[in-house]
Design an enzyme around this catalytic site. Structure first.
Site, PDB file in Angstrom:
ATOM      1  N   CYS A 184      38.881  65.485  21.580  1.00 42.16           N
ATOM      2  CA  CYS A 184      38.466  66.739  22.205  1.00 42.16           C
ATOM      3  C   CYS A 184      37.824  66.554  23.572  1.00 42.16           C
ATOM      4  O   CYS A 184      36.659  66.912  23.763  1.00 42.16           O
ATOM      5  CB  CYS A 184      37.489  67.448  21.283  1.00 42.16           C
ATOM      6  SG  CYS A 184      38.176  67.605  19.658  1.00 42.16           S
ATOM      7  N   GLU A 185      38.511  65.925  24.478  1.00 48.31           N
ATOM      8  CA  GLU A 185      38.064  65.946  25.863  1.00 48.31           C
ATOM      9  C   GLU A 185      39.236  65.691  26.784  1.00 48.31           C
ATOM     10  O   GLU A 185      40.178  64.987  26.423  1.00 48.31           O
ATOM     11  CB  GLU A 185      36.905  64.989  26.134  1.00 48.31           C
ATOM     12  CG  GLU A 185      37.000  63.600  25.592  1.00 48.31           C
ATOM     13  CD  GLU A 185      35.708  62.827  25.905  1.00 48.31           C
ATOM     14  OE1 GLU A 185      35.461  62.586  27.081  1.00 48.31           O
ATOM     15  OE2 GLU A 185      34.975  62.484  24.964  1.00 48.31           O
ATOM     16  N   ARG A 229      41.510  52.263  28.405  1.00 49.42           N
ATOM     17  CA  ARG A 229      41.689  51.852  29.800  1.00 49.42           C
ATOM     18  C   ARG A 229      42.124  52.985  30.740  1.00 49.42           C
ATOM     19  O   ARG A 229      41.574  53.104  31.838  1.00 49.42           O
ATOM     20  CB  ARG A 229      42.655  50.665  29.911  1.00 49.42           C
ATOM     21  CG  ARG A 229      42.209  49.454  29.076  1.00 49.42           C
ATOM     22  CD  ARG A 229      42.945  48.187  29.415  1.00 49.42           C
ATOM     23  NE  ARG A 229      42.621  47.736  30.754  1.00 49.42           N
ATOM     24  CZ  ARG A 229      43.358  47.941  31.803  1.00 49.42           C
ATOM     25  NH1 ARG A 229      44.520  48.543  31.687  1.00 49.42           N
ATOM     26  NH2 ARG A 229      42.953  47.553  32.991  1.00 49.42           N
ATOM     27  N   GLU A 250      39.054  30.516  32.699  1.00 45.85           N
ATOM     28  CA  GLU A 250      38.757  31.457  31.606  1.00 45.85           C
ATOM     29  C   GLU A 250      39.668  32.686  31.671  1.00 45.85           C
ATOM     30  O   GLU A 250      39.186  33.814  31.799  1.00 45.85           O
ATOM     31  CB  GLU A 250      37.305  31.946  31.722  1.00 45.85           C
ATOM     32  CG  GLU A 250      36.246  30.875  31.740  1.00 45.85           C
ATOM     33  CD  GLU A 250      34.862  31.429  32.102  1.00 45.85           C
ATOM     34  OE1 GLU A 250      34.756  32.585  32.597  1.00 45.85           O
ATOM     35  OE2 GLU A 250      33.892  30.700  31.895  1.00 45.85           O
ATOM     36  N   PRO A 251      40.967  32.508  31.605  1.00 47.37           N
ATOM     37  CA  PRO A 251      41.832  33.692  31.653  1.00 47.37           C
ATOM     38  C   PRO A 251      41.806  34.460  30.329  1.00 47.37           C
ATOM     39  O   PRO A 251      41.770  33.857  29.258  1.00 47.37           O
ATOM     40  CB  PRO A 251      43.217  33.102  31.908  1.00 47.37           C
ATOM     41  CG  PRO A 251      43.161  31.726  31.326  1.00 47.37           C
ATOM     42  CD  PRO A 251      41.735  31.259  31.442  1.00 47.37           C
ATOM     43  N   GLY A 252      41.803  35.756  30.429  1.00 46.91           N
ATOM     44  CA  GLY A 252      41.871  36.597  29.236  1.00 46.91           C
ATOM     45  C   GLY A 252      43.102  37.483  29.312  1.00 46.91           C
ATOM     46  O   GLY A 252      44.066  37.338  28.563  1.00 46.91           O
ATOM     47  N   GLY A 255      40.524  36.132  35.620  1.00 50.60           N
ATOM     48  CA  GLY A 255      40.732  37.227  36.562  1.00 50.60           C
ATOM     49  C   GLY A 255      42.119  37.437  37.093  1.00 50.60           C
ATOM     50  O   GLY A 255      42.376  38.447  37.770  1.00 50.60           O
TER      51      GLY A 255
HETATM   52  N1  LLP Z   1      35.254  35.116  32.505  1.00 52.56           N
HETATM   53  C1  LLP Z   1      34.268  36.003  32.668  1.00 52.56           C
HETATM   54  C2  LLP Z   1      32.911  35.525  32.914  1.00 52.56           C
HETATM   55  C3  LLP Z   1      34.540  37.380  32.591  1.00 52.56           C
HETATM   56  O1  LLP Z   1      33.555  38.252  32.767  1.00 52.56           O
HETATM   57  C4  LLP Z   1      35.861  37.824  32.352  1.00 52.56           C
HETATM   58  C5  LLP Z   1      36.181  39.259  32.254  1.00 52.56           C
HETATM   59  C6  LLP Z   1      36.861  36.861  32.175  1.00 52.56           C
HETATM   60  C7  LLP Z   1      36.524  35.511  32.278  1.00 52.56           C
HETATM   61  C8  LLP Z   1      38.287  37.215  31.893  1.00 52.56           C
HETATM   62  O2  LLP Z   1      38.873  37.926  32.915  1.00 52.56           O
HETATM   63  P1  LLP Z   1      40.437  38.269  32.847  1.00 52.56           P
HETATM   64  O3  LLP Z   1      41.195  36.952  32.992  1.00 52.56           O
HETATM   65  O4  LLP Z   1      40.702  38.886  31.534  1.00 52.56           O
HETATM   66  O5  LLP Z   1      40.658  39.170  33.976  1.00 52.56           O
HETATM   67  N2  LLP Z   1      37.739  45.882  30.306  1.00 52.56           N
HETATM   68  C9  LLP Z   1      38.295  45.650  31.623  1.00 52.56           C
HETATM   69  C10 LLP Z   1      38.215  44.183  32.028  1.00 52.56           C
HETATM   70  C11 LLP Z   1      36.835  43.596  31.973  1.00 52.56           C
HETATM   71  C12 LLP Z   1      36.792  42.147  32.345  1.00 52.56           C
HETATM   72  C13 LLP Z   1      35.438  41.582  32.097  1.00 52.56           C
HETATM   73  N3  LLP Z   1      35.310  40.185  32.346  1.00 52.56           N
HETATM   74  C14 LLP Z   1      39.723  46.180  31.663  1.00 52.56           C
HETATM   75  O6  LLP Z   1      40.188  46.721  30.666  1.00 52.56           O
HETATM   76  O7  LLP Z   1      40.386  46.104  32.700  1.00 52.56           O
END
Ligand code: LLP
Length: 421
Positions: A346-347, A314, A275-277, A239
């Protein structure tokens, strides 16, 4: 910091001119930087130095196997939310014992595949899921390691569509009921209750909500231990936000986030997972598009690109801002002009930016969307029968296509026509 910088007036991905990639693969496309991916991973790894920990990359952010392999070779685990992600991580060479399985709707089949293939832990989100997991584990003669995701009822102060830690969200078990649910889980023979999981939302630009949530987790750890559970692992979710708008945002640093973790839960002696993404992949990728037309509208100019909302959703979905830069560096002092930057779909929602100040651009010019590495390619679709755009990975002066652009035949031949037609 990332590795997309101007050199000699042209945007580079590490040591490769992005225009060289555009010439080789055609636009639009995504390009990722290995050095940025690794740097961001190690920022987290170093922030947790001195604690027993595993950084589990939330692969939903960008799940190309070349990206997974790059991170796994650096020591990352993976956070997966579907059996598809699980199989993809395994295909990229990630061992089961480094994969955590999150998500509110795991099916019995998904659980079975992960248990058979090997899994570090399931992060369980509900009582019915506990029952299914227990039954599947017993049927396989296995014991499933689990944490239970608690919902701490904390306002993450982020976009409503990506906040997950309030009691009205679908995620986790209300923290007030946690002891009861842990007691239930503790009595199930197919489960080994090893820890607690929490994730409150995405793109958080303030550490305070993390602090509130982690303090609640610390308190719960003590209570659950007193109840007889051997709580030895805390999964603190992902997050942490990134600076989408470079000129005016400075979200907290991983180092400060790590210090917060140590301060709030460090004394408990638990193994820590995060769990960083987005922070790992977001600024490690850009999307490159070409201007097809500059169209003069009523009181405004439109830049019509060859990339669209189906390639990067996004802005349409979350009103997200992405910095947009030309591949050719503007001359110093050049006067900017406002453009509405749109795709060909087309939107009206197919709008990336309104009245964005850019140096003057013409048809044929190439531009890049920054911070597009996370939730970019993975959320793309073939809406309007537009092929998924290629992904390219750069490492130093090398680049490779890591997902090719499908041909129209590949797309069209995926349909099957019933015999009555
Ligand atoms: N762990 C869990 C359980 C999650 O649901 C998520 C993201 C993460 C970790 C990773 O979070 P991060 O570090 O990436 O913030 N599509 C949206 C973001 C959706 C995030 C969903 N869950 C966007 O483009 O902003």
């Amino acid at each position: 910091m990332d590795h997309f910088l101007y050199r000699n007036g042209s945007l580079h991905a590490e040591d490769v001119p992005v225009s060289d990639i555009a010439a080789a693969v055609g636009t639009p496309f995504y390009v990722y930087s290995t050095a940025t991916l690794l740097r961001h991973f190690s920022l987290f790894d170093e922030a947790l130095a001195g604690t027993d920990h595993l950084v589990c990359y939330a692969m939903k952010a960008a799940s190309n196997q070349a990206i997974l392999k790059t991170l796994a070779q650096a020591g990352a685990g993976m956070d997966v939310v579907s059996v598809g992600e699980y199989l993809r991580a395994r295909a990229a060479g990630v061992p089961g014992e480094r994969i955590v399985f999150s998500g509110v709707g795991k099916t019995a089949e998904e659980i079975r595949t992960a248990l058979e293939g090997g899994i570090r832990q399931f992060n369980v989100e509900s009582e019915p899921e506990l029952e299914v997991l227990n039954a599947v584990a017993l049927s396989l003669g296995k014991i499933a390691p689990i944490t239970i995701r608690v919902n701490p009822d904390v306002d993450a102060k982020t976009h409503a569509k990506i906040a997950t830690g309030k009691s009205e969200n679908k995620f986790g078990i209300p923290i007030a009921r946690a002891r009861e649910v842990y007691a239930l889980a503790g009595a199930m023979r197919g489960l080994d209750v090893i820890g607690i999981d929490v994730h409150i939302g995405s793109q958080l630009t303030d550490l305070a909500p993390f602090e509130q949530a982690y303090l609640k987790v610390a308190e719960l750890t003590t209570l659950l231990r007193a109840d007889g559970h051997d709580i030895r692992r805390l999964d603190l979710g992902g997050g942490l936000g990134i600076p989408y708008e470079r000129s005016n945002s400075a979200p907290p640093l991983p180092l400060d986030y790590g210090a917060l973790i140590k301060r709030t839960v460090g004394h408990l002696g638990c193994e820590i997972e995060i769990e960083p993404g987005r922070l790992i992949a977001g600024n490690a990728g850009i999307m490159v598009c070409r201007v097809i037309y500059v169209k003069q509208g009523e009181g405004r100019d439109f830049l019509i690109l060859d990339g669209a909302m189906n390639d990067l959703i996004r802005p349409a979905m979350y009103d997200a801002h992405h910095d947009i830069v030309p591949l050719v560096e503007p001359e110093p002092g050049v006067e900017t002009r406002p453009y509405d930057i749109v795709g060909p779909v087309c939107e009206t929602g197919d709008t990336f930016a309104r009245q964005r100040a850019m140096s003057p651009l013409a048809a044929g010019d190439t531009i890049a969307f920054r911070s597009a590495g996370a939730y970019g390619a993975v959320m793309a679709s073939e809406y309007n029968t537009r092929p998924l755009i290629p992904e390219v990975l750069v490492k130093g002066d090398q680049f490779a296509v890591i997902r090719h652009r499908p041909t129209f035949d590949e797309i069209i031949n995926r349909d099957t026509i019933p015999e009555w037609l």
